[in-house]
Design an enzyme around this catalytic site. Structure first.
Site, PDB file in Angstrom:
ATOM      1  N   TYR A  29       2.359   6.257  -6.999  1.00  0.00           N
ATOM      2  CA  TYR A  29       1.555   4.763  -6.426  1.00  0.00           C
ATOM      3  C   TYR A  29       0.202   5.320  -5.462  1.00  0.00           C
ATOM      4  O   TYR A  29      -0.093   4.719  -5.238  1.00  0.00           O
ATOM      5  CB  TYR A  29       2.508   4.795  -5.106  1.00  0.00           C
ATOM      6  CG  TYR A  29       3.611   4.389  -6.129  1.00  0.00           C
ATOM      7  CD1 TYR A  29       4.857   4.981  -5.732  1.00  0.00           C
ATOM      8  CD2 TYR A  29       3.702   2.863  -6.473  1.00  0.00           C
ATOM      9  CE1 TYR A  29       6.103   4.579  -6.524  1.00  0.00           C
ATOM     10  CE2 TYR A  29       4.880   2.155  -7.305  1.00  0.00           C
ATOM     11  CZ  TYR A  29       6.228   2.896  -7.438  1.00  0.00           C
ATOM     12  OH  TYR A  29       7.449   2.895  -8.402  1.00  0.00           O
ATOM     13  N   SER A  85       3.400   7.764   0.155  1.00  0.00           N
ATOM     14  CA  SER A  85       4.766   8.058  -0.863  1.00  0.00           C
ATOM     15  C   SER A  85       3.859   8.933  -0.789  1.00  0.00           C
ATOM     16  O   SER A  85       4.953  10.116  -1.593  1.00  0.00           O
ATOM     17  CB  SER A  85       4.704   6.775  -2.023  1.00  0.00           C
ATOM     18  OG  SER A  85       3.263   6.835  -2.753  1.00  0.00           O
ATOM     19  N   GLY A 111       0.839  -0.874  -0.278  1.00  0.00           N
ATOM     20  CA  GLY A 111       0.098   0.498   0.081  1.00  0.00           C
ATOM     21  C   GLY A 111       0.888   1.047   0.261  1.00  0.00           C
ATOM     22  O   GLY A 111       0.815   2.015   0.984  1.00  0.00           O
ATOM     23  N   THR A 112       1.083   1.386  -0.727  1.00  0.00           N
ATOM     24  CA  THR A 112       2.680   2.902  -1.250  1.00  0.00           C
ATOM     25  C   THR A 112       1.976   3.976  -1.202  1.00  0.00           C
ATOM     26  O   THR A 112       2.248   4.162  -2.823  1.00  0.00           O
ATOM     27  CB  THR A 112       3.834   2.331  -1.727  1.00  0.00           C
ATOM     28  OG1 THR A 112       3.924   1.806  -3.495  1.00  0.00           O
ATOM     29  CG2 THR A 112       4.377   1.151  -1.278  1.00  0.00           C
ATOM     30  N   THR A 113       0.771   4.192  -0.904  1.00  0.00           N
ATOM     31  CA  THR A 113       0.147   5.468  -1.445  1.00  0.00           C
ATOM     32  C   THR A 113       0.135   5.949   0.391  1.00  0.00           C
ATOM     33  O   THR A 113       0.184   5.569   1.298  1.00  0.00           O
ATOM     34  CB  THR A 113      -1.085   5.552  -1.650  1.00  0.00           C
ATOM     35  OG1 THR A 113      -1.630   4.983  -0.816  1.00  0.00           O
ATOM     36  CG2 THR A 113      -1.276   3.725  -3.133  1.00  0.00           C
TER      37      THR A 113
END
EC number: 3.4.25.1
Lengths: 238, 260
Positions: B225, B186, B70-72
């Site tokens: 992302y 990110s 979950g690179t958000t």
């Protein structure tokens, strides 16, 4: 036999092209056996479909190895990835289902199976099961449910999901046709069972055209309150 | 033993719970059919983190194990106090499952590895229930986050990846330990920029929702992302409430029409 050579050396960078020194060939406990799985949930049905090709590298091991496994009368799981782990994982799930049935005198619901599978997968966080799972079935209210997983157990409930080698080709098409994504001015009609079935067949036929690991035949399991019906559709064998 | 500030009198019954060694076992059958016996399977003779790294780089033969990340940009958390001393705090996040509902008055956000966050926060929910039952009152937010961090301590160096915020309401009011807002993931820098420009201490509730939505929306716009949907949760004294869930495509049209 394909060796799992270290194409990316130890520091993560690519190795030089004309490398002439000794190369370490390490045994890899995993291999990739291909296959694609798809699940769609409707108002009162769920469809789980998979191709039946089992491959490794450039070879085909079997043309009749479906990847959908029936768990209960209302749940089917599709497992793709490393076939050895798929078999063991389904055996473990079956054993746990039996234990639950004997202790609690009822079958596990789809949501419960999904939550249990998440912890089973996470128990091997440091030596994962190389399996991409998708569970399709009916929830307690009789509505279709799809749960998609990653190899270490993260999961969520979806309306539709594609997993396996051709997932990147199938998922955008499903997003457009079932999720009506990126379309303007269309009526959002609920998905009927006939339309869903036809869509699944068309989508797999397209995947078999372009993905080498997908083909041979398509096995579809349709889950409704009347039980699980199976259908076989031939696909390209090349 | 680890000190939980919500229960000064009664520590957890098993004092050595968190000091217990993590047991790694290798047997031919690693079984009991995967029933949790507080042990994790590891490959023989290999450092687990090195092994996992090699899994995701393998070329032919091995295949690559890709884990959900979950690179958000994950969440924003703000604090606005009106003169009536009711505090307002919420979370806006991406994708349907980035916020884990631990219990009706605690939320956990998730970035990094999805499986790690889901598993450990689910375990945290179980621990919070046990502590709450033991002490007959809600666990405090700082105690819950300390529990989580102690759980992680045993696995230090094993490449667990979790960027998580615990948000809740306890008897000290709404909990936020560093300033008035926080963001992870990110896209957090984009979210901070928008938040900082629009934030005031006495923001009204609807304006605050709007600001949170804009911050996340702009982060999705610029961060590769971050994508998907924006969920807003509002943490009140009586528990959390899910305010809205909107797709960023719809938000884009809404914000742009307003700007015209």
């Amino acid at each position: 036999i394909m060796f799992a050579t270290q194409v990316h050396g130890d520091n993560g960078k690519m190795k030089e092209y004309h490398y002439t020194g000794p190369v370490e060939h390490r045994f890899s406990p995993y291999s990739f056996n291909g296959g694609t799985v798809l699940a769609v949930a409707g108002e009162d049905f769920a469809i789980v479909a998979s191709d039946t090709r089992l491959s490794e590298g450039y070879s085909i091991h079997s043309r009749d190895s479906p990847k959908c496994y029936k768990l209960t009368d209302t749940t089917v799981i599709g497992c793709s990835g490393f076939h050895g782990d798929c078999l063991t994982l389904t055996k473990i799930i079956d054993a746990r289902l039996k234990m639950y049935k004997h202790s609690n005198n009822k079958s596990m619901t789809s949501g419960a199976i999904a939550a249990m599978l998440s912890t089973i997968l996470y128990g091997r966080r440091f030596f994962p099961y190389y399996v991409y799972n998708i569970i399709g079935g009916l929830d307690e209210e009789g509505r279709g449910a799809v749960y998609s997983f990653d190899p270490v157990g993260s999961y969520q409930r979806d309306t539709y999901k594609a997993g396996g080698s051709a997932s990147a080709m199938l998922q955008p098409l499903l997003d457009n046709q079932i999720g009506f994504k990126n379309m303007e001015g269309v009526q959002h009609l609920p998905l009927s069972q006939e339309k869903a079935l036809q869509l699944v067949k068309d989508v797999f036929i397209s995947a078999a055209e372009r993905d080498v690991y997908t083909g041979d035949a398509l096995r579809i399991c349709i889950v409704t309150k009347d039980g699980i019906k199976e259908e076989n559709v031939p696909l390209r064998k090349d | 033993h680890p000190c939980l500030d919500c229960c000064p009198h009664d520590p957890a019954p098993d004092k050595d719970y968190w000091k217990r060694e993590i047991v790694f076992v290798d047997r031919p059958y690693h079984s009991h059919f995967e029933i949790p016996i507080k042990e994790f399977a590891v490959p023989v003779g290999v450092n687990p983190s090195g092994f996992l790294k090699s899994c995701s780089h393998e070329g032919q033969g091995g295949g690559s194990i890709d884990l959900n990340h979950g690179t958000t940009t994950l969440a924003q958390f703000r604090h606005g106090v009106t003169s009536v001393a009711s505090a307002v705090s919420y979370i806006a996040s991406k994708e349907a499952n980035k916020v884990i509902e631990i219990n009706p008055y605690l939320l956990g956000t998730m970035s990094g590895s999805a499986a790690d966050c889901q598993y450990w926060e689910r375990l945290l929910a179980k621990e919070c229930r046990s502590v709450g039952a033991l002490n007959k009152k809600r666990i405090s937010v700082s105690a819950a986050s300390k529990l989580l961090s102690n759980m992680m301590l045993g696995y230090r160096g094993m490449w667990l990846s979790m960027g998580s915020m615990i948000i809740g309401w306890d008897n000290k009011g709404p909990g936020l330990l560093c300033g008035n807002m926080f963001s992870t993931g990110s896209g957090n820098s984009y979210a901070y920029g928008v938040m900082d420009s629009g934030y005031r201490y006495d923001l009204s509730v609807p304006k605050a929702y709007d600001l949170a939505q804009r911050a996340i929306f702009h982060a999705t716009h610029r961060d590769a992302y971050s994508r998907g949907t924006v969920n807003i949760y509002h943490m009140k004294e009586t528990g959390w409430v899910k305010v809205s869930q909107e797709d960023v495509g719809d938000l884009y049209h809404r914000f742009n029409n307003v700007n015209k």
